[in-house]
Motif scaffolding. Structure first.
Motif, PDB file in Angstrom:
ATOM      1  N   ASN A 142      -5.313  11.198  -9.605  1.00 42.29           N
ATOM      2  CA  ASN A 142      -4.756  10.029  -8.916  1.00 42.29           C
ATOM      3  C   ASN A 142      -4.060  10.435  -7.630  1.00 42.29           C
ATOM      4  O   ASN A 142      -4.128   9.723  -6.631  1.00 42.29           O
ATOM      5  CB  ASN A 142      -3.779   9.298  -9.830  1.00 42.29           C
ATOM      6  CG  ASN A 142      -4.493   8.358 -10.788  1.00 42.29           C
ATOM      7  OD1 ASN A 142      -5.549   7.833 -10.445  1.00 42.29           O
ATOM      8  ND2 ASN A 142      -3.948   8.173 -11.954  1.00 42.29           N
ATOM      9  N   PRO A 145       5.587  14.713  -7.800  1.00 45.21           N
ATOM     10  CA  PRO A 145       5.130  15.878  -8.564  1.00 45.21           C
ATOM     11  C   PRO A 145       3.774  16.407  -8.102  1.00 45.21           C
ATOM     12  O   PRO A 145       2.829  16.493  -8.873  1.00 45.21           O
ATOM     13  CB  PRO A 145       5.055  15.334 -10.002  1.00 45.21           C
ATOM     14  CG  PRO A 145       4.839  13.880  -9.845  1.00 45.21           C
ATOM     15  CD  PRO A 145       5.526  13.475  -8.591  1.00 45.21           C
ATOM     16  N   GLN A 147      10.317   2.271  -3.460  1.00 43.18           N
ATOM     17  CA  GLN A 147       9.525   3.500  -3.527  1.00 43.18           C
ATOM     18  C   GLN A 147      10.103   4.475  -4.535  1.00 43.18           C
ATOM     19  O   GLN A 147       9.369   5.105  -5.307  1.00 43.18           O
ATOM     20  CB  GLN A 147       9.477   4.099  -2.117  1.00 43.18           C
ATOM     21  CG  GLN A 147       8.896   5.482  -1.983  1.00 43.18           C
ATOM     22  CD  GLN A 147       9.929   6.575  -2.204  1.00 43.18           C
ATOM     23  OE1 GLN A 147       9.636   7.599  -2.777  1.00 43.18           O
ATOM     24  NE2 GLN A 147      11.163   6.355  -1.784  1.00 43.18           N
ATOM     25  N   SER A 172       0.839  -1.207   0.000  1.00 41.15           N
ATOM     26  CA  SER A 172       0.000   0.000   0.000  1.00 41.15           C
ATOM     27  C   SER A 172       0.870   1.251   0.000  1.00 41.15           C
ATOM     28  O   SER A 172       0.503   2.264  -0.592  1.00 41.15           O
ATOM     29  CB  SER A 172      -0.952  -0.016   1.194  1.00 41.15           C
ATOM     30  OG  SER A 172      -0.256   0.277   2.380  1.00 41.15           O
ATOM     31  N   ALA A 199      -5.052   9.171  -4.029  1.00 45.86           N
ATOM     32  CA  ALA A 199      -4.033   8.499  -3.225  1.00 45.86           C
ATOM     33  C   ALA A 199      -3.981   9.104  -1.828  1.00 45.86           C
ATOM     34  O   ALA A 199      -3.927   8.389  -0.823  1.00 45.86           O
ATOM     35  CB  ALA A 199      -2.671   8.619  -3.903  1.00 45.86           C
ATOM     36  N   GLY A 249       0.624   6.714  -6.621  1.00 45.25           N
ATOM     37  CA  GLY A 249      -0.539   7.585  -6.834  1.00 45.25           C
ATOM     38  C   GLY A 249      -0.138   9.050  -6.858  1.00 45.25           C
ATOM     39  O   GLY A 249      -0.606   9.824  -7.693  1.00 45.25           O
ATOM     40  N   LEU A 250       0.764   9.412  -5.953  1.00 42.24           N
ATOM     41  CA  LEU A 250       1.212  10.807  -5.926  1.00 42.24           C
ATOM     42  C   LEU A 250       1.970  11.169  -7.203  1.00 42.24           C
ATOM     43  O   LEU A 250       2.017  12.329  -7.599  1.00 42.24           O
ATOM     44  CB  LEU A 250       2.107  11.054  -4.710  1.00 42.24           C
ATOM     45  CG  LEU A 250       1.381  11.024  -3.372  1.00 42.24           C
ATOM     46  CD1 LEU A 250       2.349  11.311  -2.251  1.00 42.24           C
ATOM     47  CD2 LEU A 250       0.245  12.037  -3.347  1.00 42.24           C
ATOM     48  N   SER A 251       2.552  10.165  -7.847  1.00 43.99           N
ATOM     49  CA  SER A 251       3.218  10.442  -9.113  1.00 43.99           C
ATOM     50  C   SER A 251       2.250  10.315 -10.281  1.00 43.99           C
ATOM     51  O   SER A 251       2.671  10.345 -11.434  1.00 43.99           O
ATOM     52  CB  SER A 251       4.390   9.484  -9.311  1.00 43.99           C
ATOM     53  OG  SER A 251       5.462   9.885  -8.491  1.00 43.99           O
ATOM     54  N   GLY A 252       0.981  10.132  -9.955  1.00 42.11           N
ATOM     55  CA  GLY A 252      -0.029  10.144 -11.007  1.00 42.11           C
ATOM     56  C   GLY A 252      -0.429   8.780 -11.534  1.00 42.11           C
ATOM     57  O   GLY A 252      -1.188   8.677 -12.493  1.00 42.11           O
ATOM     58  N   LEU A 253       0.065   7.715 -10.904  1.00 42.87           N
ATOM     59  CA  LEU A 253      -0.298   6.376 -11.379  1.00 42.87           C
ATOM     60  C   LEU A 253      -1.545   5.875 -10.662  1.00 42.87           C
ATOM     61  O   LEU A 253      -1.698   6.065  -9.464  1.00 42.87           O
ATOM     62  CB  LEU A 253       0.839   5.390 -11.092  1.00 42.87           C
ATOM     63  CG  LEU A 253       1.857   5.157 -12.203  1.00 42.87           C
ATOM     64  CD1 LEU A 253       2.629   6.424 -12.461  1.00 42.87           C
ATOM     65  CD2 LEU A 253       2.812   4.053 -11.796  1.00 42.87           C
ATOM     66  N   SER A 254      -2.416   5.233 -11.397  1.00 48.76           N
ATOM     67  CA  SER A 254      -3.588   4.638 -10.757  1.00 48.76           C
ATOM     68  C   SER A 254      -3.154   3.349 -10.064  1.00 48.76           C
ATOM     69  O   SER A 254      -2.164   2.737 -10.455  1.00 48.76           O
ATOM     70  CB  SER A 254      -4.647   4.338 -11.805  1.00 48.76           C
ATOM     71  OG  SER A 254      -4.211   3.262 -12.599  1.00 48.76           O
ATOM     72  N   PRO A 255      -3.889   2.943  -9.019  1.00 48.14           N
ATOM     73  CA  PRO A 255      -3.505   1.713  -8.314  1.00 48.14           C
ATOM     74  C   PRO A 255      -3.434   0.522  -9.262  1.00 48.14           C
ATOM     75  O   PRO A 255      -2.579  -0.339  -9.125  1.00 48.14           O
ATOM     76  CB  PRO A 255      -4.632   1.523  -7.298  1.00 48.14           C
ATOM     77  CG  PRO A 255      -5.227   2.870  -7.128  1.00 48.14           C
ATOM     78  CD  PRO A 255      -5.052   3.587  -8.413  1.00 48.14           C
ATOM     79  N   LEU A 287       1.848   1.827  -3.549  1.00 50.83           N
ATOM     80  CA  LEU A 287       0.701   2.315  -4.335  1.00 50.83           C
ATOM     81  C   LEU A 287       0.424   3.779  -4.006  1.00 50.83           C
ATOM     82  O   LEU A 287       0.060   4.566  -4.882  1.00 50.83           O
ATOM     83  CB  LEU A 287      -0.541   1.472  -4.056  1.00 50.83           C
ATOM     84  CG  LEU A 287      -0.460   0.015  -4.489  1.00 50.83           C
ATOM     85  CD1 LEU A 287      -1.805  -0.665  -4.328  1.00 50.83           C
ATOM     86  CD2 LEU A 287       0.017  -0.102  -5.929  1.00 50.83           C
ATOM     87  N   PHE A 288       0.609   4.121  -2.732  1.00 50.37           N
ATOM     88  CA  PHE A 288       0.389   5.505  -2.311  1.00 50.37           C
ATOM     89  C   PHE A 288       1.350   6.449  -3.037  1.00 50.37           C
ATOM     90  O   PHE A 288       0.936   7.448  -3.646  1.00 50.37           O
ATOM     91  CB  PHE A 288       0.561   5.594  -0.788  1.00 50.37           C
ATOM     92  CG  PHE A 288       0.602   6.984  -0.242  1.00 50.37           C
ATOM     93  CD1 PHE A 288      -0.386   7.899  -0.549  1.00 50.37           C
ATOM     94  CD2 PHE A 288       1.638   7.377   0.597  1.00 50.37           C
ATOM     95  CE1 PHE A 288      -0.344   9.190  -0.028  1.00 50.37           C
ATOM     96  CE2 PHE A 288       1.680   8.659   1.115  1.00 50.37           C
ATOM     97  CZ  PHE A 288       0.685   9.563   0.790  1.00 50.37           C
ATOM     98  N   TYR A 289       2.655   6.104  -3.010  1.00 50.48           N
ATOM     99  CA  TYR A 289       3.623   6.993  -3.657  1.00 50.48           C
ATOM    100  C   TYR A 289       3.448   6.989  -5.174  1.00 50.48           C
ATOM    101  O   TYR A 289       3.655   8.012  -5.830  1.00 50.48           O
ATOM    102  CB  TYR A 289       5.041   6.634  -3.239  1.00 50.48           C
ATOM    103  CG  TYR A 289       5.259   6.890  -1.772  1.00 50.48           C
ATOM    104  CD1 TYR A 289       5.243   8.189  -1.289  1.00 50.48           C
ATOM    105  CD2 TYR A 289       5.394   5.859  -0.860  1.00 50.48           C
ATOM    106  CE1 TYR A 289       5.385   8.453   0.064  1.00 50.48           C
ATOM    107  CE2 TYR A 289       5.534   6.107   0.495  1.00 50.48           C
ATOM    108  CZ  TYR A 289       5.527   7.405   0.947  1.00 50.48           C
ATOM    109  OH  TYR A 289       5.652   7.655   2.278  1.00 50.48           O
ATOM    110  N   ILE A 300       9.256   3.288  -8.094  1.00 50.52           N
ATOM    111  CA  ILE A 300       7.896   2.848  -8.425  1.00 50.52           C
ATOM    112  C   ILE A 300       7.313   3.556  -9.642  1.00 50.52           C
ATOM    113  O   ILE A 300       6.578   2.968 -10.412  1.00 50.52           O
ATOM    114  CB  ILE A 300       6.954   2.981  -7.194  1.00 50.52           C
ATOM    115  CG1 ILE A 300       5.580   2.371  -7.483  1.00 50.52           C
ATOM    116  CG2 ILE A 300       6.767   4.416  -6.757  1.00 50.52           C
ATOM    117  CD1 ILE A 300       5.568   0.899  -7.542  1.00 50.52           C
TER     118      ILE A 300
END
Ligand SMILES: Nc1ncnc2c1ncn2[C@@H]1O[C@H](COP(=O)(O)OP(=O)(O)OP(=O)(O)O)[C@@H](O)[C@H]1O
Ligand SMILES: [Mg+2]
Lengths: 305, 445
Positions: B2, B264, A146, A94, B6, A101-107, A97-99, A149
């Motif tokens: 996203n 970002p 991380q 998780s 998140a 997500g912050l970079s714009g990736l969906s889970p 997945l959280f980090y 990722i």
């Protein structure tokens, strides 16, 4: 376009500490750059300035051609901070997945990549374990995953092998070499000279916030002109004395070897003529390398003088 | 997007990790179960009518708009005939179904005059007017002196009193032979609003009470307002505030914030999303709880009233306004205890300011006090949880009672401007969040 650019970056913290002084640096794409320096030299500060975590007092930085001040510059960047702390309510997966997500990736996009990375750093068995139960090395491994990722173009690693066992270190090295093979740019802060020597294309040495040396490892370690000559027979004290008088300090090295400290490269021809004239055969000729450690320590000593 | 999801997911994961949220959830389940265990016995309209006639001089006075006690507003002696069906000679308008009739005979018309005066001042108090003047019973004489009281006023007060007991429509006929006698036709269109005619049992019938001075609708409205005010608005805020106060100081820890800052996502967004995540969590929590109460009540009693769900918004708004105070202090000091203390203190201060202001407005504190400008200014700036609590009560009253009954009981013209209260509360929240963002954005981490 360089992957990492710093132009005359200075940073004075509010406490008055001058952590960086006029540091200029550029790292090309696909390069592994190692930044060396004693504790408190400002290595971490430089990385943080590049990532806009710390704002420079003067100077300008850019990542992949975008100013660090812009959020978009961190789009394709991974960072492993020193002493990082994961929120302990996360599991290994998780957290990734959280980090992501912050970079714009969906889970959904990040999940397979997280699984692959966890396997790569040797945490496959702990995918669903809470981070609070992790050992130091496990956290460091997770930190590395991380950083990787979001499939970054540029990787900043602040002492990546800190707390990892020797087997794991070799593993991390392989991992980073694989990243280099993919054309990634890696910026590495480290105290481990051997690690830097094995991995890095170019090295910079930071001392009291000043970048005192930059270059490839060859350039740095070759800087001293010591000629190593292997002779056909052992050299006597008389010969050493003559050599010392004619060229510079000469010492015996091993059974048939002689080391001569020269002042200019052109003297090499003269040395060979000198030896041949005395009927001695030259069997080997090499320019002596300094160890990176010696260069490092020497550049620190320069500062003390 | 996203990144937002998140962070929201992260906030929820963080909350789920805290034990106290499970305790809160468990308490919530108890509340839901309580609603599910309620049952009501059907109304006996005649009993309600008789009781209303016999207690004309008594009125339940609400205290803090929640609990009320019966108190005598005027001494009235009246003899009440057995309720009956309407007869042609009563001359009531046709077409009113279920009209019941009761005949009243007062001992003295002067007592009806007294009832008229007392009732008028009660009504004015309910509207929030003349509270200052009503102290010490002074207004009764003033009112009496103002206008002469005749049969028309007698008819009006009786109609109003029976309406207050939940009857609608109400028609009062004066007896042409005696000014002391009245024939009252009381409609029972709204059986749930009849006072004194209902028995409630809870814990699946283990306990039961007769609702003597409440109608079933009032009882439910007040019960639900109590859940919104006491559970969500007090225990909930206490728990959630102290829980979420830890979030920002922990987030900003060295080594942990770096991991986020290297992504970002701008700093302002990070803080904003974190805040929104917490607010959404609270909104979801209250929506779930209130939906649970509504469904439990609906399933077991068949009364489907959805107004309580709206209270999730106001309860969340209160949290949304106070939490950023904890965020700001948390960001500045990076100290969990200080952050939650600051949040709780802001909440307490805001409550005190509103209470003081109410006391001044109602004249219980000298209006000319030199603190009034300070208190007014603080009232303007701070969030208004008491006002929002009243909004809840008003919404629930509108949900359970017919519009005219709600207006009569909870004040026809509320003294609070809901848009002002909600708007300034939201403004306060926005200001605190902005300050926190600015603080975090400008610093080195
Ligand atoms: N947030 C801060 N506020 C004030 N001074 C700081 C801060 N962070 C670092 N410094 C100071 O800046 C200098 C450089 O610190 P930095 O962490 O960059 O060193 P470093 O080279 O990474 O050291 P190490 O090898 O120990 O990690 C030190 O003197 C440190 O005390
Ligand atoms: Mg460091």
């Amino acid at each position: 376009m360089s992957a990492i650019v710093a132009e005359a970056v200075s940073k004075t913290y509010r406490s008055g500490v001058r952590a960086l002084r006029e540091v200029s640096l550029s790292v090309e794409r696909g390069e592994i750059f190692g930044l060396l320096g004693p504790n408190g030299a400002g290595k971490t500060t430089l990385v943080k300035v590049l990532l806009d975590i710390v704002r420079p007092s003067r100077g300008r930085t850019a990542l992949l051609g975008t100013s660090s001040r812009q959020t978009a510059s961190r789009q394709r960047v991974g960072y492993l901070p020193e002493d990082h702390r994961f929120p302990d309510y996360h599991t290994a997966e998780s957290a990734l997945l959280f980090y992501a997500g912050l970079s714009g990736l969906s889970p959904r996009a990040a999940r397979p990549r997280a699984a692959a990375l966890l396997a790569e750093v040797g945490l496959a068995d702990s995918t669903h374990s809470k981070v609070r139960g992790f050992s130091k090395g496990m956290k460091q491994r997770l930190g590395l995953a991380q950083a990787l990722i979001a499939d970054p173009e540029v990787l900043f690693l602040d002492e990546p092998t800190d707390g990892i066992d020797p087997v794991g270190r070799a593993h991390v090295r392989t991992l980073l070499e694989a990243e280099r093979a993919k054309g990634r740019t890696i910026f590495l802060n480290s105290h481990l000279l051997s690690e830097v020597e094995q991995l890095c294309d170019r090295v910079g040495i930071l001392r009291d916030g000043e970048l005192v040396r930059v270059g490839t490892i060859e350039q740095l370690t070759q800087s001293e002109r010591t000629l190593q000559v292997t002779l056909s027979q052992p050299a006597g004290d008389a010969l050493l004395g003559e050599l010392s008088r004619a060229f510079g300090p000469a010492t015996a090295a091993g059974e048939r070897g002689v080391e001569i400290a020269l002042e200019r490269d052109e003297q090499i021809d003269a040395v060979i003529d000198f030896l041949r004239a005395r009927g001695l055969g030259v069997r080997g000729l090499a320019q002596k390398r300094q160890s990176l450690e010696a260069v490092f320590l020497a550049s620190l000593r320069e500062g003390e003088r | 997007m996203n990144a937002f999801l998140a962070l929201v997911r992260d906030v929820w994961r963080e909350s789920r990790d805290k034990r106290v949220i499970w305790v809160l959830g468990l308490l919530g389940l108890v509340v839901v179960a309580f609603f599910g265990s309620l049952s009501f016995t059907p109304v006996d309209a005649d009993a309600a009518l008789r009781r209303a006639a016999q207690t004309l001089g008594e009125q339940r006075m609400r205290q803090g708009m929640f609990v009320g006690t019966m108190s005598r507003i005027s001494a009235v002696r009246v003899s009440v005939a057995e309720p009956r069906a309407p007869r042609p000679e009563d001359d009531f308008p046709l077409g009113i179904d279920g009209l019941r009739v009761v005949e009243l005979e007062f001992a003295d018309t002067g007592e009806v005059d007294g009832l008229y005066v007392a009732w008028r001042s009660v009504e004015r108090m309910a509207r929030g007017e003349g509270r200052a003047a009503s102290r010490g019973g002074a207004p009764s004489e003033a009112d009496a002196a103002q206008a002469p009281i005749g049969p028309e006023e007698h008819r009006a007060v009786l109609e109003s009193r029976f309406r207050a007991a939940g009857f609608a429509p109400v028609v009062v006929r004066l007896d042409p032979d005696s000014p002391r006698r009245f024939v009252v036709g009381a409609g029972v269109e709204r059986p749930l609003e009849l006072r004194g005619a209902c028995e409630v049992s809870w814990c699946f019938g283990a306990f039961s009470t007769a609702l003597e001075d409440h109608s079933q609708a009032e009882f439910l409205a007040e019960l639900q307002a109590g859940v919104a005010e006491r559970f969500a608005g007090f225990i909930g805020i206490l728990v959630l505030l102290s829980m979420f106060a830890a979030a920002l100081p922990e987030l900003l820890q060295k080594g942990r914030f770096d991991l986020l800052l290297a992504r970002p996502v701008g700093r302002v967004r990070l803080i904003l999303f974190k805040y929104l995540g917490a607010v959404l969590f609270v909104l979801l929590l209250w929506t779930l709880l209130f939906c649970g109460c509504v469904v439990a009540l609906g399933v077991t009693t068949g009364f489907w009233k959805f107004g309580l769900i709206g209270c999730a918004l106001t309860c969340t708004l209160v949290f949304a306004a106070i939490y950023p105070v904890a965020m700001l202090v948390g960001a500045a000091t990076r100290h969990v205890t200080l952050a939650s203390l600051a949040g709780l203190m802001a909440w307490g201060l805001e409550g005190i300011v509103q209470t003081l202001r109410m006391l001044i407005e109602s004249g219980q504190v000298d209006r000319a006090t030199r603190w009034k400008p300070v208190i007014d200014a603080a009232y303007w700036i701070l969030p208004k949880s008491s006002d929002l609590t009243r909004l809840n009560q008003w919404m629930l009253a509108r949900d359970h009672l017919a519009a005219d009954s709600a207006a009569r009981i909870y004040g026809a013209a509320p003294t609070v401007d809901w848009w002002f209260a909600g708007g300034t509360t939201a403004l306060f929240a926005a200001a605190m969040v902005t300050l926190t963002c600015l603080f975090v954005a400008r610093r080195d981490w």
